[in-house]
Design a protein around this motif. Structure first.
Motif, PDB file in Angstrom:
ATOM      1  N   SER A 121      34.237  46.557  41.935  1.00  0.00           N
ATOM      2  CA  SER A 121      34.810  47.163  40.729  1.00  0.00           C
ATOM      3  C   SER A 121      35.363  46.089  39.804  1.00  0.00           C
ATOM      4  O   SER A 121      35.283  46.216  38.580  1.00  0.00           O
ATOM      5  N   ARG A 122      35.884  45.016  40.363  1.00  0.00           N
ATOM      6  CA  ARG A 122      36.385  43.911  39.538  1.00  0.00           C
ATOM      7  C   ARG A 122      35.228  43.181  38.855  1.00  0.00           C
ATOM      8  O   ARG A 122      35.339  42.762  37.710  1.00  0.00           O
ATOM      9  N   ILE A 123      34.133  43.042  39.559  1.00  0.00           N
ATOM     10  CA  ILE A 123      32.944  42.436  38.954  1.00  0.00           C
ATOM     11  C   ILE A 123      32.464  43.316  37.803  1.00  0.00           C
ATOM     12  O   ILE A 123      32.101  42.819  36.736  1.00  0.00           O
ATOM     13  N   SER A 124      32.502  44.622  38.013  1.00  0.00           N
ATOM     14  CA  SER A 124      32.092  45.558  36.956  1.00  0.00           C
ATOM     15  C   SER A 124      32.990  45.440  35.731  1.00  0.00           C
ATOM     16  O   SER A 124      32.508  45.543  34.600  1.00  0.00           O
ATOM     17  N   GLN A 125      34.278  45.219  35.940  1.00  0.00           N
ATOM     18  CA  GLN A 125      35.197  45.053  34.808  1.00  0.00           C
ATOM     19  C   GLN A 125      34.797  43.855  33.960  1.00  0.00           C
ATOM     20  O   GLN A 125      34.776  43.934  32.733  1.00  0.00           O
ATOM     21  N   VAL A 126      34.480  42.751  34.607  1.00  0.00           N
ATOM     22  CA  VAL A 126      34.055  41.556  33.870  1.00  0.00           C
ATOM     23  C   VAL A 126      32.782  41.868  33.094  1.00  0.00           C
ATOM     24  O   VAL A 126      32.662  41.539  31.914  1.00  0.00           O
ATOM     25  N   ASP A 127      31.842  42.530  33.748  1.00  0.00           N
ATOM     26  CA  ASP A 127      30.574  42.888  33.113  1.00  0.00           C
ATOM     27  C   ASP A 127      30.798  43.781  31.890  1.00  0.00           C
ATOM     28  O   ASP A 127      30.187  43.563  30.839  1.00  0.00           O
ATOM     29  N   ILE A 128      31.663  44.759  32.001  1.00  0.00           N
ATOM     30  CA  ILE A 128      31.943  45.664  30.878  1.00  0.00           C
ATOM     31  C   ILE A 128      32.515  44.891  29.694  1.00  0.00           C
ATOM     32  O   ILE A 128      32.097  45.077  28.550  1.00  0.00           O
ATOM     33  N   HIS A 129      33.460  43.999  29.957  1.00  0.00           N
ATOM     34  CA  HIS A 129      34.039  43.200  28.870  1.00  0.00           C
ATOM     35  C   HIS A 129      32.975  42.316  28.212  1.00  0.00           C
ATOM     36  O   HIS A 129      32.967  42.148  26.990  1.00  0.00           O
ATOM     37  N   ASP A 184      37.440  36.903  25.982  1.00  0.00           N
ATOM     38  CA  ASP A 184      38.771  36.636  26.534  1.00  0.00           C
ATOM     39  C   ASP A 184      39.117  37.637  27.631  1.00  0.00           C
ATOM     40  O   ASP A 184      39.658  37.262  28.678  1.00  0.00           O
ATOM     41  N   ALA A 185      38.817  38.906  27.416  1.00  0.00           N
ATOM     42  CA  ALA A 185      39.078  39.929  28.431  1.00  0.00           C
ATOM     43  C   ALA A 185      38.187  39.710  29.656  1.00  0.00           C
ATOM     44  O   ALA A 185      38.624  39.910  30.791  1.00  0.00           O
ATOM     45  N   ALA A 186      36.953  39.283  29.444  1.00  0.00           N
ATOM     46  CA  ALA A 186      36.043  39.007  30.560  1.00  0.00           C
ATOM     47  C   ALA A 186      36.580  37.867  31.415  1.00  0.00           C
ATOM     48  O   ALA A 186      36.577  37.940  32.647  1.00  0.00           O
ATOM     49  N   VAL A 187      37.061  36.811  30.764  1.00  0.00           N
ATOM     50  CA  VAL A 187      37.617  35.675  31.499  1.00  0.00           C
ATOM     51  C   VAL A 187      38.879  36.095  32.247  1.00  0.00           C
ATOM     52  O   VAL A 187      39.075  35.731  33.415  1.00  0.00           O
ATOM     53  N   ALA A 188      39.743  36.872  31.615  1.00  0.00           N
ATOM     54  CA  ALA A 188      40.967  37.338  32.270  1.00  0.00           C
ATOM     55  C   ALA A 188      40.623  38.187  33.499  1.00  0.00           C
ATOM     56  O   ALA A 188      41.208  38.009  34.574  1.00  0.00           O
ATOM     57  N   ALA A 189      39.669  39.097  33.357  1.00  0.00           N
ATOM     58  CA  ALA A 189      39.248  39.918  34.491  1.00  0.00           C
ATOM     59  C   ALA A 189      38.596  39.055  35.569  1.00  0.00           C
ATOM     60  O   ALA A 189      38.775  39.298  36.766  1.00  0.00           O
ATOM     61  N   GLY A 190      37.875  38.030  35.155  1.00  0.00           N
ATOM     62  CA  GLY A 190      37.265  37.105  36.099  1.00  0.00           C
ATOM     63  C   GLY A 190      38.305  36.324  36.884  1.00  0.00           C
ATOM     64  O   GLY A 190      38.151  36.094  38.087  1.00  0.00           O
ATOM     65  N   ARG A 191      39.372  35.927  36.228  1.00  0.00           N
ATOM     66  CA  ARG A 191      40.457  35.233  36.939  1.00  0.00           C
ATOM     67  C   ARG A 191      41.081  36.151  37.974  1.00  0.00           C
ATOM     68  O   ARG A 191      41.384  35.718  39.090  1.00  0.00           O
ATOM     69  N   ASP A 192      41.284  37.408  37.609  1.00  0.00           N
ATOM     70  CA  ASP A 192      41.815  38.383  38.560  1.00  0.00           C
ATOM     71  C   ASP A 192      40.871  38.535  39.752  1.00  0.00           C
ATOM     72  O   ASP A 192      41.307  38.642  40.892  1.00  0.00           O
ATOM     73  N   LEU A 193      39.587  38.531  39.475  1.00  0.00           N
ATOM     74  CA  LEU A 193      38.577  38.642  40.516  1.00  0.00           C
ATOM     75  C   LEU A 193      38.702  37.499  41.512  1.00  0.00           C
ATOM     76  O   LEU A 193      38.720  37.705  42.725  1.00  0.00           O
TER      77      LEU A 193
END
Length: 91
Positions: A3-11, A18-27
């Motif tokens: 689901s975290r990978i999907s968040q990065v993909d959606i952004h 910026d949101a993709a990178v932030a979600a990627g850091r969380d991942l």
């Protein structure tokens, strides 16, 4: 994890790097070793998408961290995953 990978993909699909990178850091914070075959394959696909934006410094820096985590994960999966994957990084 997926689901975290999907968040990065959606952004990324929305063009919000910026949101993709932030979600990627969380991942990466959630699971620094990324130790499943399915996750590694999903990350390879994600890396390919991010690589299209390598000219943007935050993406470039994140890709470096992603590659480090991927290498560590591949050590754990050395007997399961082939040495060369679609992401282009040898184990």
């Amino acid at each position: 994890m997926l689901s975290r990978i999907s968040q990065v993909d959606i952004h990324l699909r929305r063009g919000d790097l910026d949101a993709a990178v932030a979600a990627g850091r969380d991942l990466l914070s959630a699971s620094p070793l990324l130790g499943s075959v399915r996750v590694v394959r999903q990350l390879d696909e994600l890396r390919s998408q991010l690589a299209l934006h390598v000219g943007y410094r935050p993406v470039r820096e994140y890709l470096g961290r992603l590659d480090e985590s991927r290498r560590a994960g591949m050590l754990l999966l050395a007997d399961i995953v082939p040495p060369q994957s679609p992401g282009g990084i040898s184990a």
